[in-house]
Design an enzyme around this catalytic site. Structure first.
Site, short mmCIF file in Angstrom:
data_model
loop_
_atom_site.label_atom_id
_atom_site.label_comp_id
_atom_site.label_asym_id
_atom_site.label_seq_id
_atom_site.Cartn_x
_atom_site.Cartn_y
_atom_site.Cartn_z
N ASP A 14 0.77 -1.18 0.03
CA ASP A 14 -0.01 0.07 -0.02
C ASP A 14 0.82 1.17 -0.03
O ASP A 14 2.00 1.11 0.37
CB ASP A 14 -0.87 0.07 1.38
CG ASP A 14 -1.67 1.22 1.40
OD1 ASP A 14 -2.37 1.65 0.11
OD2 ASP A 14 -1.98 1.77 2.55
N ASP A 16 -0.14 5.14 0.85
CA ASP A 16 -0.29 6.10 1.99
C ASP A 16 -0.09 5.56 3.17
O ASP A 16 -1.08 4.65 3.61
CB ASP A 16 -1.41 6.90 1.80
CG ASP A 16 -1.58 7.34 0.06
OD1 ASP A 16 -0.76 8.49 0.13
OD2 ASP A 16 -2.65 7.07 -0.43
N GLY A 67 -8.17 3.45 3.53
CA GLY A 67 -7.53 2.54 2.60
C GLY A 67 -8.70 2.10 1.49
O GLY A 67 -8.50 1.41 0.76
N ARG A 70 -12.37 6.37 -2.81
CA ARG A 70 -12.93 7.60 -2.04
C ARG A 70 -14.42 7.56 -1.96
O ARG A 70 -14.90 7.98 -0.75
CB ARG A 70 -12.59 8.69 -3.28
CG ARG A 70 -12.85 10.07 -2.88
CD ARG A 70 -12.36 11.04 -3.75
NE ARG A 70 -11.12 10.98 -4.25
CZ ARG A 70 -10.65 11.35 -5.66
NH1 ARG A 70 -11.26 11.87 -6.24
NH2 ARG A 70 -9.45 11.18 -5.90
#
Length: 245
Positions: A14, A16, A67, A70
């Protein structure tokens, strides 16, 4: 030396909160977007009578948004408050969040975690395949700004997930695509995640190893273990042989 089972040939990271500090920017941007909506609603905009303004919290981010794609994050959080909105309103909240994020990104820049850079370099030196799997539609820009693109062989981001019509995390589909594009089975790939939805994604996909990165503290490590993480660390270089523990 990488702290992974011998069968692992590919690392699926992942972005961010795992490789870069941008999770903080996402959390701040979500807070600004949701609080603008919630305060307007409680002030008489779209609220039902007597609704009290309760701001978006860090725990809300971890439980309902972190995660996830949006719009999934928008609807998941609003459902937790028993709020239903039309598609246009959900889109507007998501667009507001993304504008806030891009403004913060331009103002504050992107910083990779030093321990993550050390781990990426060690993984590359060891011949481990490296892919990034992120729900963010800004994945390419963040990787380039953090000077991490040089490590990454495959990127599956929110744009690719949307283009292929895949369900977002906690469904395993984006990680399974990353493994497929890297030419390995799920059992030959390790998932590295800082979000509970991502841990659940790795477990659901039956990946060979699921690494949780706890950047929050508190009960997060226990929650990651309960969700199925094989190991939880506070920084990736803890996995390196001889690294801090």
């Amino acid at each position: 030396m990488l702290g992974l089972p011998d069968a692992i040939r590919v690392a699926l990271f992942d972005l961010d909160g795992v490789l870069t500090t941008t999770a903080v920017l996402h959390r701040t941007a979500w807070g600004e977007a949701f609080d603008a909506f919630l305060s307007t609603r409680a002030g008489g905009g779209a609220a039902s009578d007597g609704e009290v303004y309760r701001p978006f919290t860090e725990q809300d981010y971890l439980d309902y948004v972190d995660g996830r794609p949006r719009l999934d994050g928008v609807r998941n959080f609003l459902a937790s408050r028993n709020i239903t909105v039309d598609d246009a309103t959900a889109d507007a909240i998501g667009a507001g969040k993304n504008k806030q994020f891009l403004d913060l990104l331009e103002r504050d820049g992107v910083t990779p975690y030093p321990g993550s850079v050390r781990y990426l370099q060690a993984a590359a030196d060891a011949g481990l395949g490296i892919a990034v799997v992120t729900s963010s539609k800004n994945g390419e820009a963040v990787l380039d700004a953090a000077d991490l693109s040089k490590f990454v062989q495959v990127r599956v981001d929110g744009l690719e997930v949307a283009r292929r019509g895949l369900p977002g995390k906690p469904a395993p589909d984006s990680y399974l695509l990353g493994a497929e594009l890297m030419g390995v089975t799920a059992s030959e790939a390790a998932v590295f995640e800082d979000a509970l939805s991502g841990i659940e994604s790795g477990v659901a996909g039956k990946f060979g190893y699921v690494v949780g990165i706890d950047r929050v503290g508190g009960t997060q490590a226990a929650s990651m273990t309960s969700a199925g993480a094989d190991i939880v660390v506070t920084d990736l270089d803890q996995l390196l042989e001889g690294g801090s523990r």
